[in-house]
Design a protein around this motif. Structure first.
Motif, short mmCIF file in Angstrom:
data_model
loop_
_atom_site.label_atom_id
_atom_site.label_comp_id
_atom_site.label_asym_id
_atom_site.label_seq_id
_atom_site.Cartn_x
_atom_site.Cartn_y
_atom_site.Cartn_z
N UNK A 16 0.74 -1.19 0.17
CA UNK A 16 -0.07 -0.03 0.23
C UNK A 16 0.56 1.21 0.13
N UNK A 17 1.83 1.10 0.73
CA UNK A 17 2.87 2.47 0.78
C UNK A 17 3.46 2.62 -0.49
N UNK A 18 3.92 1.73 -1.09
CA UNK A 18 4.44 1.63 -2.59
C UNK A 18 3.40 2.31 -3.60
N UNK A 35 12.89 6.13 0.15
CA UNK A 35 13.90 5.30 1.06
C UNK A 35 13.22 4.98 2.26
N UNK A 36 11.81 5.14 2.72
CA UNK A 36 11.29 4.67 4.02
C UNK A 36 11.36 3.26 3.86
N UNK A 77 1.34 9.82 5.71
CA UNK A 77 0.37 8.76 5.55
C UNK A 77 1.08 7.43 5.91
N UNK A 78 0.17 6.62 6.94
CA UNK A 78 0.71 5.31 7.35
C UNK A 78 -0.44 4.23 6.59
N UNK A 118 12.15 15.00 8.35
CA UNK A 118 11.55 15.09 9.51
C UNK A 118 10.82 13.81 9.95
N UNK A 119 11.39 13.16 10.75
CA UNK A 119 11.00 11.83 11.46
C UNK A 119 11.42 10.67 10.59
N UNK A 120 12.40 10.67 9.94
CA UNK A 120 13.05 9.61 8.82
C UNK A 120 14.55 9.64 9.04
#
Length: 120
Positions: A16-18, A35-36, A77-78, A118-120
């Motif tokens: 879903x992320x991809x 790169x997440x 978004x998660x 930010x956050x990564x």
């Protein structure tokens, strides 16, 4: 869930992320932090202030995190398996709201890089 169930949920979340990232890539002016390694997508723009887009999406009932500082707001978004079937609708709503985005002012120039980390 056990190992197999956990792995199935993880694979679905990453898929879903991809898919979400691919959809964002089709919307002019938007980028996804590359790169997440987990199921989080950070959407941002190098040239547009997305605050009005965020406001419209929230008016439409979407829930997500947004980093308002610096000025080039990032949308976080998660995707989870329960989001299956909704991400395409969210992409449509993001695209519909993009005309509300305004160019970043000179004071915000170059801040997208800070947002993308930010956050990564």
């Amino acid at each position: 869930l056990g190992d197999e169930g956990y792995q199935a949920v993880s694979r679905k979340s990453m898929s879903l992320r991809d898919g979400f990232a691919s959809g964002i890539a089709r919307i002019p002016g938007l980028r996804v932090f590359e790169g997440s390694r987990i199921n989080i997508s950070m959407v941002y723009s190098d040239e547009l202030d997305l605050k009005p887009v965020v406001e419209r999406l929230r008016e439409r009932g979407w829930m997500f995190s947004a980093s308002p500082v610096p000025a080039s707001t990032g949308i976080i978004v998660v995707p989870m398996p329960q989001n299956d079937g909704y991400l395409e609708m969210m992409l449509d709503h993001i695209e519909e709201a993009m005309p509300l985005a305004v160019p970043l002012g000179a004071e915000s120039a170059g801040t997208a890089d800070a947002v993308s980390r930010y956050g990564f």
